[in-house]
Design a protein around this motif. Structure first.
Motif, PDB file in Angstrom:
ATOM      1  N   GLN A 116       0.883  -1.276  -0.006  1.00 22.24           N
ATOM      2  CA  GLN A 116      -0.141  -0.121   0.163  1.00 22.24           C
ATOM      3  C   GLN A 116       0.824   1.061   0.061  1.00 22.24           C
ATOM      4  O   GLN A 116       1.990   1.412   0.802  1.00 22.24           O
ATOM      5  CB  GLN A 116      -0.952  -0.123   1.051  1.00 22.24           C
ATOM      6  N   LEU A 117       0.441   2.309  -0.796  1.00 24.19           N
ATOM      7  CA  LEU A 117       0.843   3.752  -0.661  1.00 24.19           C
ATOM      8  C   LEU A 117      -0.188   4.424   0.066  1.00 24.19           C
ATOM      9  O   LEU A 117      -1.347   3.977  -0.143  1.00 24.19           O
ATOM     10  CB  LEU A 117       1.255   4.224  -2.236  1.00 24.19           C
ATOM     11  N   TRP A 118       0.119   5.519   0.759  1.00 27.79           N
ATOM     12  CA  TRP A 118      -0.908   5.968   1.383  1.00 27.79           C
ATOM     13  C   TRP A 118      -1.037   7.807   0.876  1.00 27.79           C
ATOM     14  O   TRP A 118       0.014   8.514   0.872  1.00 27.79           O
ATOM     15  CB  TRP A 118      -0.471   6.118   2.811  1.00 27.79           C
ATOM     16  N   LEU A 119      -2.126   8.120   0.734  1.00 28.18           N
ATOM     17  CA  LEU A 119      -2.432   9.613   0.555  1.00 28.18           C
ATOM     18  C   LEU A 119      -2.470  10.201   1.859  1.00 28.18           C
ATOM     19  O   LEU A 119      -2.380  11.516   1.866  1.00 28.18           O
ATOM     20  CB  LEU A 119      -3.880   9.843  -0.525  1.00 28.18           C
ATOM     21  N   ASP A 120      -3.294   9.590   2.535  1.00 31.99           N
ATOM     22  CA  ASP A 120      -3.601  10.239   4.130  1.00 31.99           C
ATOM     23  C   ASP A 120      -3.939   8.860   4.838  1.00 31.99           C
ATOM     24  O   ASP A 120      -3.558   7.810   4.435  1.00 31.99           O
ATOM     25  CB  ASP A 120      -4.682  11.124   4.093  1.00 31.99           C
ATOM     26  N   GLY A 121      -4.149   9.096   6.121  1.00 30.78           N
ATOM     27  CA  GLY A 121      -4.431   8.060   7.147  1.00 30.78           C
ATOM     28  C   GLY A 121      -5.485   7.130   6.648  1.00 30.78           C
ATOM     29  O   GLY A 121      -5.499   6.203   7.393  1.00 30.78           O
ATOM     30  N   ASP A 122      -6.245   7.358   5.853  1.00 31.71           N
ATOM     31  CA  ASP A 122      -7.396   6.722   5.387  1.00 31.71           C
ATOM     32  C   ASP A 122      -7.478   6.272   3.757  1.00 31.71           C
ATOM     33  O   ASP A 122      -8.258   5.334   3.658  1.00 31.71           O
ATOM     34  CB  ASP A 122      -8.870   7.472   5.772  1.00 31.71           C
ATOM     35  N   THR A 123      -6.661   7.037   3.403  1.00 35.49           N
ATOM     36  CA  THR A 123      -6.916   6.685   1.674  1.00 35.49           C
ATOM     37  C   THR A 123      -5.578   6.087   1.285  1.00 35.49           C
ATOM     38  O   THR A 123      -4.387   6.451   1.234  1.00 35.49           O
ATOM     39  CB  THR A 123      -7.044   7.880   1.001  1.00 35.49           C
ATOM     40  N   ASP A 124      -5.613   4.706   0.864  1.00 39.48           N
ATOM     41  CA  ASP A 124      -4.281   3.970   0.163  1.00 39.48           C
ATOM     42  C   ASP A 124      -4.636   3.652  -1.163  1.00 39.48           C
ATOM     43  O   ASP A 124      -5.705   3.657  -1.645  1.00 39.48           O
ATOM     44  CB  ASP A 124      -4.235   2.683   1.025  1.00 39.48           C
ATOM     45  N   VAL A 125      -3.413   3.312  -1.701  1.00 42.81           N
ATOM     46  CA  VAL A 125      -3.432   3.133  -3.235  1.00 42.81           C
ATOM     47  C   VAL A 125      -2.766   1.537  -3.237  1.00 42.81           C
ATOM     48  O   VAL A 125      -1.607   1.433  -2.928  1.00 42.81           O
ATOM     49  CB  VAL A 125      -2.387   3.810  -3.960  1.00 42.81           C
ATOM     50  N   PHE A 126      -3.542   0.697  -3.593  1.00 41.28           N
ATOM     51  CA  PHE A 126      -3.048  -0.740  -3.755  1.00 41.28           C
ATOM     52  C   PHE A 126      -2.046  -0.739  -4.955  1.00 41.28           C
ATOM     53  O   PHE A 126      -2.402  -0.199  -5.846  1.00 41.28           O
ATOM     54  CB  PHE A 126      -4.143  -1.713  -4.066  1.00 41.28           C
ATOM     55  N   LEU A 160      -6.952   2.289  -8.413  1.00 38.55           N
ATOM     56  CA  LEU A 160      -7.619   3.710  -8.300  1.00 38.55           C
ATOM     57  C   LEU A 160      -8.948   3.723  -7.615  1.00 38.55           C
ATOM     58  O   LEU A 160      -9.415   4.748  -7.589  1.00 38.55           O
ATOM     59  CB  LEU A 160      -7.463   4.684  -9.359  1.00 38.55           C
ATOM     60  N   ASP A 161      -9.293   2.488  -7.373  1.00 37.37           N
ATOM     61  CA  ASP A 161     -10.910   2.397  -6.814  1.00 37.37           C
ATOM     62  C   ASP A 161     -11.020   3.109  -5.558  1.00 37.37           C
ATOM     63  O   ASP A 161     -10.031   3.176  -4.729  1.00 37.37           O
ATOM     64  CB  ASP A 161     -11.204   0.968  -6.585  1.00 37.37           C
ATOM     65  N   GLY A 162     -12.236   3.746  -5.423  1.00 39.38           N
ATOM     66  CA  GLY A 162     -12.568   4.153  -4.373  1.00 39.38           C
ATOM     67  C   GLY A 162     -12.090   5.651  -3.839  1.00 39.38           C
ATOM     68  O   GLY A 162     -12.149   6.163  -2.789  1.00 39.38           O
ATOM     69  N   MET A 163     -11.220   6.493  -4.918  1.00 39.47           N
ATOM     70  CA  MET A 163     -10.559   7.396  -4.621  1.00 39.47           C
ATOM     71  C   MET A 163     -11.569   8.756  -5.049  1.00 39.47           C
ATOM     72  O   MET A 163     -12.232   8.640  -6.018  1.00 39.47           O
ATOM     73  CB  MET A 163      -9.368   7.474  -5.194  1.00 39.47           C
ATOM     74  N   THR A 164     -11.178  10.009  -4.582  1.00 43.19           N
ATOM     75  CA  THR A 164     -12.025  11.206  -5.147  1.00 43.19           C
ATOM     76  C   THR A 164     -11.177  11.298  -6.703  1.00 43.19           C
ATOM     77  O   THR A 164     -10.363  10.890  -6.729  1.00 43.19           O
ATOM     78  CB  THR A 164     -12.017  12.077  -4.226  1.00 43.19           C
ATOM     79  N   ALA A 165     -11.793  11.875  -7.235  1.00 45.10           N
ATOM     80  CA  ALA A 165     -11.112  12.578  -8.574  1.00 45.10           C
ATOM     81  C   ALA A 165      -9.930  13.148  -8.359  1.00 45.10           C
ATOM     82  O   ALA A 165      -8.687  13.173  -8.990  1.00 45.10           O
ATOM     83  CB  ALA A 165     -12.095  13.558  -9.722  1.00 45.10           C
TER      84      ALA A 165
END
Length: 181
Positions: free
Chosen positions: A55-65, A88-93
């Motif tokens: 996982q990469l992380w954009l913030d504490g709740d949003t990961d990038v598989f 990229l599923d489940g992310m905002t634009a």
């Protein structure tokens, strides 16, 4: 990794500080396993496995598989090429575009070693054999991804690509939407 970290996308979850790999079976599917940074990079060398997920992380709740895998050995026997895929599923634009921009910057910084690039924001081409295409197979598809890049010699020999309008961005010929840089 430096390109992603410069974009604020981190290996460690910002809330917990933990780096995690994701199991891919067969004993366990999708389990998060805490790992050290050096152990992750050792695993990403793919010496003893054909695939590594993390996982990469954009913030504490949003990961990038993120999946790093070897090319299909039948397509390119003995090669050491790898494929890097980002979920990229489940992310905002806005989040999705931040990941896309960071991935593109990573490609730009390693252009000479890049043999292909596929961006499909909608996921409509996930069943296409892109590995085969970038290695020169006569793969056909109905729906185009947002952006496709292949080596010029592959584009020239491929029926669909030879008839399409592309632009040269060495060492690739690109088809589709230009990414903002």
């Amino acid at each position: 990794m430096a390109t992603f970290e410069a974009a604020g996308i981190t290996l460690a979850n910002p809330s917990t500080g933990v780096i995690t790999t994701i199991t891919n079976g067969p004993e366990s599917w999708g389990e998060q396993i805490p790992v050290g940074r050096s152990d992750l990079f050792t695993g990403l060398a793919l010496r003893s496995v054909d695939e590594a997920n993390f996982q990469l992380w954009l913030d504490g709740d949003t990961d990038v598989f993120t999946r790093v895998r070897r090319f299909d050995r039948l397509l390119k026997p003995g090669g050491d090429e790898v494929v890097v895929e980002f979920g990229l599923d489940g992310m905002t634009a806005k989040e999705r575009e931040a990941v896309i921009h960071a991935a593109w910057q990573a490609v730009v910084s390693d252009r000479e070693d890049t043999i292909g690039f596929v961006l499909d924001r909608r996921g409509i081409t996930e069943d296409v054999d892109w590995d085969g295409l970038v290695t020169g197979a006569g793969v056909r598809w109905d729906e185009w991804p947002d952006l496709l890049g292949v080596r010029p010699e592959v584009a020239a020999r491929h029926l669909q690509l030879a008839q399409a309008v592309g632009r040269v961005e060495p060492p690739l010929t690109m088809f589709g939407t230009t990414l903002g840089t």
